[in-house]
Design a protein around this motif. Structure first.
Motif, short mmCIF file in Angstrom:
data_model
loop_
_atom_site.label_atom_id
_atom_site.label_comp_id
_atom_site.label_asym_id
_atom_site.label_seq_id
_atom_site.Cartn_x
_atom_site.Cartn_y
_atom_site.Cartn_z
N HIS A 179 0.79 -1.32 -0.19
CA HIS A 179 -0.02 -0.04 -0.03
C HIS A 179 0.85 1.22 0.07
N TYR A 180 2.02 1.08 0.49
CA TYR A 180 2.83 2.45 0.81
C TYR A 180 3.73 2.45 -0.74
N ARG A 181 3.86 1.24 -1.26
CA ARG A 181 4.73 1.34 -2.60
C ARG A 181 3.70 1.93 -3.74
N PHE A 182 2.44 1.42 -3.58
CA PHE A 182 1.56 1.92 -4.58
C PHE A 182 0.26 2.83 -4.16
N PRO A 183 0.67 3.88 -3.48
CA PRO A 183 -0.61 4.63 -2.82
C PRO A 183 -1.29 5.11 -3.79
N ASN A 184 -1.14 5.34 -5.23
CA ASN A 184 -2.09 5.63 -6.17
C ASN A 184 -3.10 4.43 -6.35
N PRO A 185 -4.47 4.63 -6.47
CA PRO A 185 -5.29 3.31 -6.85
C PRO A 185 -5.07 2.69 -7.81
#
Length: 310
Positions: A179-185
């Motif tokens: 979730h921190y690596r890919f915060p963009n939905p």
């Protein structure tokens, strides 16, 4: 674009005989389990997100897993059922989840529960975003993966069903890092699609006999839907599942990602669907998530994340 196949079967209760009939009816238009050969080891990827009882509608119901296990065993396959729930990926915690979610019934039906808690690192050159990721090693020993998910609303991704269920291949304590690596939905959704492309499940089943509406994926309410969905494609299954609960493809980031990548058409009407007319099965007043939560949240993986992962 080649039309994607999805099969629907009505199933109004978790009575074992009813589930067995519906499961057979859902799989039959796809060729059933003819592809399963004696001696194959089949990894059944259930949704066991948390230590919740089956009637809470947060996890794959054991009746469906028992029926599938029995049909696989008849074909001479070894069946291993597993998942990495939110929280510690350890024997003590996962055994607790197995007990709470009714998985002892599945053992009685002849399945093994995964007790390999080792992890591995994958390098996936064809990924859009998840070029490297950590996963649960038990999946490596399978000849094929069957993805058996639960149809639920989801506070971060609008819906949890087949595609989102593969996030359970990531160890529980590692999930927050993604979730921190890919915060963009959009990026997070592409990561989910990457996982599905990497593990490439042979068959996807969605438990929509009773789904979860409202504050999913763990704090919502049970809602009867009365269906089992089957497809070789997690994204095709999800495209139809979303329509059944009143969600448009653009409202579900994983579907939007799959459409961008050319994996499915942009409308459920373009799918190759067998079974009852899906338009008559739509639950018009299905409750959505009230407020979509951010992909950024506490790093305490046994807290909020442990209750709302998949």
């Amino acid at each position: 674009m080649e039309r994607c196949k999805v099969s629907l079967a009505e199933c109004r209760s978790y009575d074992r005989a009813a589930v067995t009939r519906a499961l057979e009816a859902a799989m039959e238009p796809l060729g059933g389990l003819e592809w399963v050969k004696p001696g194959m080891r089949i990894a059944v990827k259930a949704n066991l997100v948390s230590a919740m009882k089956p009637d809470a509608a947060a996890t794959t119901h054991p009746a469906l897993l028992c029926a599938l296990t029995e049909q696989l065993k008849v074909r001479g396959a070894e069946v291993v059922i597993g998942y990495s729930p939110g929280g510690l990926y350890t024997k003590a915690y996962v055994e607790h989840v197995y007990s709470a979610t009714g998985m002892r019934q599945v053992e009685a039906a002849g399945a093994l529960l995964n007790r390999d808690f080792s992890v591995k690192e994958a390098a996936y050159a064809n990924a859009r975003v998840a070029k490297n990721f950590t996963y649960t090693a038990w999946l490596d020993r399978a000849d094929a993966v069957i993805n058996v998910s639960k149809l639920k609303t989801h506070g971060m991704m609008s819906m949890s069903a087949a595609a989102k269920n593969l996030f359970g291949a990531v160890p529980g304590t590692v999930k927050p890092e993604y979730h921190y690596r890919f915060p963009n939905p959009s990026d997070f959704a592409d990561m989910i699609v990457d996982l599905n492309e990497y593990f490439c499940p042979r068959l996807c089943l969605i438990d929509a006999v009773v789904g979860m509406e409202g504050n999913g994926p763990t704090a919502g309410e049970a809602r009867p839907i009365g269906l089992i969905l089957a497809s070789p494609s997690p994204h095709a299954a999800d495209l139809l599942a979303a329509a059944l609960i009143g969600l448009k493809p653009g409202e579900v980031p994983t579907l939007a990602a799959a459409i961008r990548r050319g994996l499915i058409p942009d409308d459920p009407g373009k799918l190759d669907i067998t079974g009852p007319d899906w338009r008559t099965q739509v639950v018009a007043d299905y409750k959505r998530v009230g407020t979509v939560r951010s992909l950024r949240f506490s790093r305490d993986s046994t807290g909020i994340f442990g209750r709302a992962a998949a």
